[in-house]
Write an enzyme that holds these catalytic residues in place. Structure first.
Site, mmCIF file in Angstrom:
data_model
loop_
_atom_site.group_PDB
_atom_site.id
_atom_site.type_symbol
_atom_site.label_atom_id
_atom_site.label_comp_id
_atom_site.label_asym_id
_atom_site.label_seq_id
_atom_site.Cartn_x
_atom_site.Cartn_y
_atom_site.Cartn_z
ATOM 1 N N LYS A 16 0.550 -0.819 0.139
ATOM 2 C CA LYS A 16 0.399 0.276 -0.200
ATOM 3 C C LYS A 16 0.688 1.646 -0.270
ATOM 4 C CE LYS A 16 0.451 1.651 4.296
ATOM 5 N NZ LYS A 16 1.301 2.148 4.602
ATOM 6 N N PRO A 100 9.874 -4.577 0.268
ATOM 7 C CA PRO A 100 11.779 -4.250 1.183
ATOM 8 C C PRO A 100 10.820 -3.407 2.530
ATOM 9 C CG PRO A 100 10.512 -2.024 -0.454
ATOM 10 C CD PRO A 100 9.588 -3.260 -0.668
ATOM 11 N N GLY A 104 7.843 1.208 4.686
ATOM 12 C CA GLY A 104 6.217 2.427 4.315
ATOM 13 C C GLY A 104 5.033 1.659 3.532
ATOM 14 N N GLY A 106 3.814 -1.418 3.757
ATOM 15 C CA GLY A 106 3.224 -2.325 4.161
ATOM 16 C C GLY A 106 3.357 -3.662 4.649
ATOM 17 N N GLY A 108 4.505 -6.064 6.189
ATOM 18 C CA GLY A 108 4.995 -7.217 7.214
ATOM 19 C C GLY A 108 2.906 -7.517 7.595
ATOM 20 N N SER A 110 0.690 -6.384 5.153
ATOM 21 C CA SER A 110 -0.176 -7.346 4.396
ATOM 22 C C SER A 110 0.477 -8.132 4.683
ATOM 23 C CB SER A 110 0.139 -6.689 3.436
ATOM 24 O OG SER A 110 -0.807 -7.132 1.962
ATOM 25 N N ASP A 142 -1.761 -0.869 10.504
ATOM 26 C CA ASP A 142 -2.677 -1.440 9.184
ATOM 27 C C ASP A 142 -2.799 -2.687 9.031
ATOM 28 O OD1 ASP A 142 -0.635 1.049 8.530
ATOM 29 O OD2 ASP A 142 0.822 0.685 7.948
#
Length: 188
Positions: A16, A100, A104, A106, A108, A110, A142
């Site tokens: 995201k 990566p 930023g 997300g 992990g 996701s 998130d």
């Protein structure tokens, strides 16, 4: 090669973008209140899952650098679903990382959301989206947007979501090789 073995199913874990990020306050527990728009991308990680009869949940094919298996979000998500649903099945989990860490995007969060949604289905656990989003929120702010699977206006710590429709867009993502932990970003 475990990925070539029978019994694996593969699930997308989209990245995201935050189209903007406004910090609107800080809670007593240290979490920041925010306003943002989450845009889910057609790019991300892939999660491989294979059911186990013995109840074990194992990360297969390596781990995230510097993350112990007990702290791995994908493993923690599976264990949280197992506990919440009373399921006695287990799973082998492969995370095919494309996103990566520390960028930023997300990744992990996701991955955790995909594990929750996919294992809920594969285990026939029967939890609804709200229950899955609640489990996800306990893992990270998130995670709920990924559980719900649509672009959203977000408030609170990112868990108060209103679905929105965004026009088609293309993004060029350049990975500079710099890892910025979320906590450090918000502290600054």
């Amino acid at each position: 090669d475990a990925t070539g073995s029978a019994g694996w199913s593969w699930w997308p874990a989209p990245a995201k973008l935050n189209l903007f990020l406004h910090i609107t306050g800080r809670r007593a527990d240290g979490y920041h209140l925010l306003q943002t728009v989450f845009r889910l991308l057609d790019w991300g990680d892939r999660i491989g899952l294979r059911l186990r009869d013995d109840g074990q949940i194992l990360r297969v094919g390596g781990s995230v650098a510097g993350v112990a298996p007990e702290q791995d979000l994908a493993v923690r998500a599976a264990r949280a679903l197992q506990q919440a649903s009373g399921c006695t099945l287990g799973a082998d989990i492969i995370v095919d990382k494309q996103v990566p860490a520390g960028g930023g995007f997300g990744g992990g969060s996701s991955d955790a959301a995909t594990v929750l949604v996919a294992l809920n289905r594969l285990w026939n656990a029967g939890l609804d989206v709200e229950a899955l989003a609640g489990l996800g929120l306990a893992l990270g702010a998130d995670v709920p947007v990924f559980v719900r699977g649509h672009n959203a206006w977000a408030e609170g710590v990112g868990e108060q979501l209103t679905p929105i429709t965004l026009p088609p867009a293309w993004y060029l993502v350049v990975e500079p090789g710099v890892h910025v932990p979320t906590a450090a970003l918000f502290q600054s």
